[in-house]
Design an enzyme around this catalytic site. Sequence first.
Site, mmCIF file in Angstrom:
data_model
loop_
_atom_site.group_PDB
_atom_site.id
_atom_site.type_symbol
_atom_site.label_atom_id
_atom_site.label_comp_id
_atom_site.label_asym_id
_atom_site.label_seq_id
_atom_site.Cartn_x
_atom_site.Cartn_y
_atom_site.Cartn_z
ATOM 1 N N ASP A 1 5.956 2.346 -1.408
ATOM 2 C CA ASP A 1 5.291 3.174 -0.401
ATOM 3 C C ASP A 1 3.892 3.536 -0.866
ATOM 4 O O ASP A 1 3.728 4.344 -1.771
ATOM 5 C CB ASP A 1 6.132 4.440 -0.177
ATOM 6 C CG ASP A 1 5.604 5.280 0.967
ATOM 7 O OD1 ASP A 1 4.455 5.061 1.397
ATOM 8 O OD2 ASP A 1 6.345 6.163 1.428
ATOM 9 N N ASP B 1 -1.182 1.661 5.621
ATOM 10 C CA ASP B 1 0.141 2.095 5.189
ATOM 11 C C ASP B 1 1.085 0.895 5.146
ATOM 12 O O ASP B 1 0.994 -0.006 5.981
ATOM 13 C CB ASP B 1 0.683 3.158 6.152
ATOM 14 C CG ASP B 1 2.034 3.698 5.715
ATOM 15 O OD1 ASP B 1 2.231 3.896 4.503
ATOM 16 O OD2 ASP B 1 2.900 3.910 6.578
#
Length: 440
Positions: free
Chosen positions: A124, A322
């Site tokens: 992440d 992201d």
Amino acid sequence: MAHLQYFLLLLLLLPSLSWVYPAQGSRPRCTPVQHGSGSGLTILHPYGPCTPFSKSVSWDDMMLGMVGRDEARVLYLTSLAVGGKKKKKSFVPIASGRPTIQSSTYVVRVSVGTPPQTILMAMDISNDAAWIPCSGCVGCSSTVFDSANSSSYKSLDCQAPQCKQVPNPSCNGSACSFNLTYGGSSFRANLSQDTLTLALDTVPAYTFGCLQAVTGTSLPPKGLLGLGRGPSSLLSQTQDLFHSTFSYCLPNFNSINFSGTLRLGTASQPTHIKTTPLLKNPRRPSLYYVNMTGVSVAKRKVNIPASALAFDPTTGGGTILDSGTVVTRLVDPAYTAVRDEVRRRVNGTVSSLGGFDTCYDGQVVWPAMTLHFYGMAVTLPVENLIIRSTSGNISCLAMAAAPANVNSVVNVIASMQQQNLRVLFDMPNSKVGVAHENCT
Ligand SMILES: *[C@@H]1O[C@H](CO)[C@@H](O)[C@H](O)[C@H]1NC(C)=O
Ligand SMILES: *[C@@H]1O[C@H](CO)[C@@H](O)[C@H](O)[C@H]1NC(C)=O
Ligand SMILES: *[C@@H]1O[C@H](CO)[C@@H](O)[C@H](O)[C@H]1NC(C)=O
Ligand SMILES: *[C@@H]1O[C@H](CO)[C@@H](O)[C@H](O)[C@H]1NC(C)=O
Ligand SMILES: *[C@@H]1O[C@H](CO)[C@@H](O)[C@H](O)[C@H]1NC(C)=O
Ligand SMILES: *[C@@H]1O[C@H](CO)[C@@H](O)[C@H](O)[C@H]1NC(C)=O
Ligand SMILES: *[C@@H]1O[C@H](CO)[C@@H](O)[C@H](O)[C@H]1NC(C)=O
Ligand SMILES: *[C@@H]1O[C@H](CO)[C@@H](O)[C@H](O)[C@H]1NC(C)=O
């Protein structure tokens, strides 16, 4: 410095899907393959046949589920972007759980401890946190780290400076332990250190949260490895090794083998690559903000209000990259303008499906789309732009408006739009680079 090779297997966390399975007879390659002598990590797509999370889901269900998870993710990212009146600078080894876990799409296979134990961790880039389900954990999945078996494992005590950076720390005995709560779920973890092995690279005394108890319905299935750039992230903990530099190439959504690479460190990074400056939001030091200045559809610059793209550290506005969000989200005026231009270019009757509002039945020709960043333009291949069913003839524009929420000010360039691109994060030079690369 030794020329190191990395050998990580990355897998998406989401269940695999029947619609992207390869044709019968073609056996996909499920073991990771070393890429040359560079620091390459193999990436497998989780929707692919090689995923350990095998479960057939219909295309429609997947779409609905995916957009639902993205919705939660984007709200979470929005809260990250907007939040921080209390100005908490570092997020050492903690994941905020639910919003992260539900849509962190790529997991990294790493080794922890001595002798090394293999663990899958969700990758992440918008988080600094790291945590691992540890032995004895009540309510964790069965894949856990057995700290008792590791001679290098160490639980940090309450006096450790890192203990002051975790939320809700408590001194239980002398061990620094902390709680995380959200919704109906809560985690308890010990702040711990052990050797982290990324392929052939060893990070001694890596600080992470060792999960001891999980209650509630939102069970985190795997560990989490944050690649954010905040002060306590993996990057910050490995300055000497990786110099805050990494790049990845996410495999094609429809690729059979779904393999790509993640490279950590300055070695074997592309040198001839277009770049755009990284922007820093002091309120959200982990997030990778860039200056997106516009979007073109079929070479025509879409008329987007400047305010929809403007970087604003106070409100959190602007654009981030992201890896955990699947589908790109643009704030409403930007999305509407882009979508309307796409619709003008496509000859067909628009329908909607799940969270997608620009879908077509049958064969249509989709226009090219270019994302303009300061100093860099990225033209997206059509595969990065649309989601297609294999059983039906439906294809949809794989983008959506940011969730209808007063705080939705951040545009999120998501993983689907990053397929088959080498995306370089270069903190020393404060820039992000993007180049086309076929990494299937
Ligand atoms: C996938 O892997 C199989 C088996 O190694 C190989 O035969 C095939 O060419 C690969 N396909 C792609 C698209 O790389
Ligand atoms: C821990 O060690 C025990 C005893 O040697 C062994 O049975 C067990 O499989 C080990 N666990 C892990 C996760 O390596
Ligand atoms: C303290 O540790 C014990 C086990 O040693 C555990 O049962 C208890 O829940 C812990 N309490 C807190 C507040 O972490
Ligand atoms: C976690 O901390 C508790 C005390 O708070 C201790 O009893 C337990 O053994 C620790 N577990 C690990 C894996 O460090
Ligand atoms: C932390 O969680 C444990 C159960 O997992 C609970 O017993 C304890 O009261 C919690 N502590 C705080 C400070 O919330
Ligand atoms: C983004 O780029 C535009 C022009 O391309 C410029 O006017 C603006 O100042 C830039 N924003 C930041 C935060 O650098
Ligand atoms: C759209 O489709 C119709 C019917 O198939 C055709 O007559 C028309 O030329 C098409 N327009 C464009 C812009 O392709
Ligand atoms: C897809 O479209 C083609 C022609 O437009 C049609 O022949 C075929 O039956 C359609 N397939 C499905 C599954 O709808």
